[in-house]
Design a protein around this motif. Sequence first.
Motif, PDB file in Angstrom:
ATOM      1  N   ASP A 199       0.831  -1.208   0.000  1.00 18.01           N
ATOM      2  CA  ASP A 199       0.000   0.000   0.000  1.00 18.01           C
ATOM      3  C   ASP A 199       0.861   1.251   0.000  1.00 18.01           C
ATOM      4  O   ASP A 199       0.465   2.283  -0.555  1.00 18.01           O
ATOM      5  N   ALA A 200       2.035   1.157   0.636  1.00 20.92           N
ATOM      6  CA  ALA A 200       2.903   2.325   0.737  1.00 20.92           C
ATOM      7  C   ALA A 200       4.354   1.893   0.848  1.00 20.92           C
ATOM      8  O   ALA A 200       4.661   0.796   1.331  1.00 20.92           O
ATOM      9  N   VAL A 201       5.242   2.776   0.398  1.00 22.03           N
ATOM     10  CA  VAL A 201       6.681   2.597   0.555  1.00 22.03           C
ATOM     11  C   VAL A 201       7.211   3.872   1.199  1.00 22.03           C
ATOM     12  O   VAL A 201       6.927   4.982   0.719  1.00 22.03           O
ATOM     13  N   VAL A 202       7.968   3.727   2.291  1.00 19.56           N
ATOM     14  CA  VAL A 202       8.531   4.876   3.005  1.00 19.56           C
ATOM     15  C   VAL A 202      10.018   4.966   2.679  1.00 19.56           C
ATOM     16  O   VAL A 202      10.760   3.988   2.850  1.00 19.56           O
ATOM     17  N   LEU A 203      10.453   6.154   2.218  1.00 18.98           N
ATOM     18  CA  LEU A 203      11.793   6.320   1.661  1.00 18.98           C
ATOM     19  C   LEU A 203      12.427   7.623   2.146  1.00 18.98           C
ATOM     20  O   LEU A 203      11.747   8.654   2.256  1.00 18.98           O
ATOM     21  N   PRO A 204      13.747   7.627   2.365  1.00 19.88           N
ATOM     22  CA  PRO A 204      14.450   8.908   2.506  1.00 19.88           C
ATOM     23  C   PRO A 204      14.776   9.446   1.114  1.00 19.88           C
ATOM     24  O   PRO A 204      14.869   8.678   0.152  1.00 19.88           O
ATOM     25  N   ALA A 205      14.960  10.751   1.007  1.00 23.97           N
ATOM     26  CA  ALA A 205      15.278  11.337  -0.304  1.00 23.97           C
ATOM     27  C   ALA A 205      16.243  12.487  -0.155  1.00 23.97           C
ATOM     28  O   ALA A 205      16.111  13.327   0.736  1.00 23.97           O
ATOM     29  N   GLY A 206      17.218  12.512  -1.070  1.00 20.24           N
ATOM     30  CA  GLY A 206      18.091  13.659  -1.267  1.00 20.24           C
ATOM     31  C   GLY A 206      17.795  14.202  -2.649  1.00 20.24           C
ATOM     32  O   GLY A 206      16.992  15.109  -2.837  1.00 20.24           O
ATOM     33  N   ALA A 207      18.416  13.591  -3.662  1.00 25.17           N
ATOM     34  CA  ALA A 207      18.078  13.916  -5.045  1.00 25.17           C
ATOM     35  C   ALA A 207      16.807  13.208  -5.485  1.00 25.17           C
ATOM     36  O   ALA A 207      16.137  13.637  -6.422  1.00 25.17           O
ATOM     37  N   GLY A 208      16.463  12.092  -4.812  1.00 28.34           N
ATOM     38  CA  GLY A 208      15.206  11.419  -5.096  1.00 28.34           C
ATOM     39  C   GLY A 208      15.273  10.282  -6.082  1.00 28.34           C
ATOM     40  O   GLY A 208      14.242   9.857  -6.606  1.00 28.34           O
ATOM     41  N   LEU A 255       5.872   7.664   0.336  1.00 24.51           N
ATOM     42  CA  LEU A 255       5.941   8.497   1.532  1.00 24.51           C
ATOM     43  C   LEU A 255       7.408   8.820   1.789  1.00 24.51           C
ATOM     44  O   LEU A 255       8.210   7.913   2.030  1.00 24.51           O
ATOM     45  N   VAL A 256       7.757  10.103   1.714  1.00 22.42           N
ATOM     46  CA  VAL A 256       9.156  10.504   1.570  1.00 22.42           C
ATOM     47  C   VAL A 256       9.598  11.401   2.720  1.00 22.42           C
ATOM     48  O   VAL A 256       8.874  12.326   3.117  1.00 22.42           O
ATOM     49  N   ALA A 257      10.797  11.133   3.220  1.00 23.35           N
ATOM     50  CA  ALA A 257      11.371  11.915   4.314  1.00 23.35           C
ATOM     51  C   ALA A 257      12.624  12.644   3.856  1.00 23.35           C
ATOM     52  O   ALA A 257      13.430  12.100   3.099  1.00 23.35           O
ATOM     53  N   GLN A 258      12.768  13.875   4.331  1.00 23.17           N
ATOM     54  CA  GLN A 258      14.006  14.641   4.194  1.00 23.17           C
ATOM     55  C   GLN A 258      14.327  15.279   5.533  1.00 23.17           C
ATOM     56  O   GLN A 258      13.434  15.495   6.366  1.00 23.17           O
ATOM     57  N   PRO A 259      15.616  15.609   5.784  1.00 23.71           N
ATOM     58  CA  PRO A 259      15.936  16.333   7.017  1.00 23.71           C
ATOM     59  C   PRO A 259      15.437  17.774   6.930  1.00 23.71           C
ATOM     60  O   PRO A 259      15.491  18.392   5.867  1.00 23.71           O
ATOM     61  N   ALA A 260      14.956  18.304   8.051  1.00 22.66           N
ATOM     62  CA  ALA A 260      14.433  19.670   8.057  1.00 22.66           C
ATOM     63  C   ALA A 260      15.515  20.686   7.714  1.00 22.66           C
ATOM     64  O   ALA A 260      15.218  21.751   7.160  1.00 22.66           O
ATOM     65  N   GLY A 310       0.887  10.187  -2.508  1.00 25.81           N
ATOM     66  CA  GLY A 310       1.791  10.093  -1.376  1.00 25.81           C
ATOM     67  C   GLY A 310       1.913  11.356  -0.561  1.00 25.81           C
ATOM     68  O   GLY A 310       1.102  12.285  -0.668  1.00 25.81           O
ATOM     69  N   ASP A 311       2.967  11.410   0.237  1.00 32.64           N
ATOM     70  CA  ASP A 311       3.155  12.516   1.176  1.00 32.64           C
ATOM     71  C   ASP A 311       4.651  12.681   1.426  1.00 32.64           C
ATOM     72  O   ASP A 311       5.460  11.787   1.137  1.00 32.64           O
ATOM     73  N   MET A 312       5.026  13.835   1.975  1.00 28.89           N
ATOM     74  CA  MET A 312       6.408  14.124   2.312  1.00 28.89           C
ATOM     75  C   MET A 312       6.455  14.803   3.670  1.00 28.89           C
ATOM     76  O   MET A 312       5.532  15.540   4.037  1.00 28.89           O
ATOM     77  N   THR A 313       7.537  14.561   4.403  1.00 26.01           N
ATOM     78  CA  THR A 313       7.696  15.211   5.696  1.00 26.01           C
ATOM     79  C   THR A 313       9.159  15.535   5.953  1.00 26.01           C
ATOM     80  O   THR A 313      10.053  14.846   5.449  1.00 26.01           O
ATOM     81  N   ALA A 314       9.386  16.594   6.750  1.00 22.13           N
ATOM     82  CA  ALA A 314      10.730  16.994   7.147  1.00 22.13           C
ATOM     83  C   ALA A 314      10.990  16.518   8.573  1.00 22.13           C
ATOM     84  O   ALA A 314      10.152  16.684   9.461  1.00 22.13           O
ATOM     85  N   VAL A 315      12.142  15.925   8.809  1.00 23.80           N
ATOM     86  CA  VAL A 315      12.502  15.378  10.114  1.00 23.80           C
ATOM     87  C   VAL A 315      13.443  16.350  10.817  1.00 23.80           C
ATOM     88  O   VAL A 315      14.499  16.716  10.281  1.00 23.80           O
TER      89      VAL A 315
END
Length: 373
Positions: free
Chosen positions: A211-220, A246-251, A300-305
């Motif tokens: 249903d979903a894949v959670v990934l970190p991203a820099g260039a993507g 569902l994508v994460a990047q550092p704040a 999907g969605d994106m969030t800053a950590v």
Amino acid sequence: MLVDRAGRRYPLDEPRWRGDDGSPLLVEDLPGITRDDIDTRVRSQWRYAAALPQPYDRPVSLGEGCTPLLPFEVDGVPLSVKPEWFNPTASFKDRGTTVMVSTLAGQGVTEMLEDSSGNGGSSVAAYAAAAGIRATILAPESTSPAKIQQSRVHGAGVELVPGTRQATADEAVRRSAGTFYSSHNWHPFFLQGTKLIAYEIWEDLGFTAPDAVVLPAGAGSLVLGCHVGFGELLRSGAIARRPRLLVAQPARCGPLVTAFAAGAAAVSPGEWSPTVAEGTAIAVPVRDREVLAAVRASGGDMTAVAEPDIAPATFELAHRGLYAEPTSSIVLPAVREFLRRGTLRRGETAVVVLTGSALKAADAVGRLLSEAR
């Protein structure tokens, strides 16, 4: 054929890393494969070679892919985790590098230039060595020493560039006039290798899509790889729907998250700070438009950590036996945020990707450990 953002088309067999208009290239949409096309005799991601845009008689392979899918819980929510440090150079980058270097070797390239904050460079160094191609790696001065050492031991020339990760990328583009630029962020065949993680997840789950894949991203590149791979599976009829990305990047360096939240089609210039999640610290992602469009197309969605959340996440994963570098660890607080928002829901099938090993970021993890005492 390859295609740029203006719609110009270029032959697959021409050594080229960007379009005439300066935009990044993509391989035109492919039909995808079904389970009958998998070569089960091959114990690497090359078992999905039928999904690639051209045949490879002698791929430059070190046994990449076929990483495990492990059961994993976050706050009582069952998930699965895919630790990509089981790849030959201990990061997911090997998935893209094997196809990119196989392509360049077949085109007669004998010398290549790469820019990287670490994992991409060490991956290119290893596969260039296996192919007999001379490699020069440009890296930021702040790159983890273990990653620099790995590249040098493989025989690549490594030059450290002062300033940010973006300054290194800019320097590589300047030098591309003299040496073929085999950037993992630019080269279209890198994405063709990265997309095979989607096929592997599909097979891991009994030939179904999560249903979903959670990934970190820099260039993507991992985000786009999943988008391309699951898109092909959808076209082939092997799956009925795309997973949400569902994508994460550092704040401290989250240009994609900022653009996504603003509803923008591309990133805007911004002032960013250094982050311990060094592999995601890319201020101007080359394929920003494509990454943002991919996340939106998947629903999907994106969030800053936040920076203070990265060290605890790294230690929490380690205390569960998963020694992930801080760049990977940002997915853990991201999972909690996506659960809070409802973009990740209890009872769904979700795969969390850990992109690289903390063994390659030993100094950074050591600093976090000292600060925690």
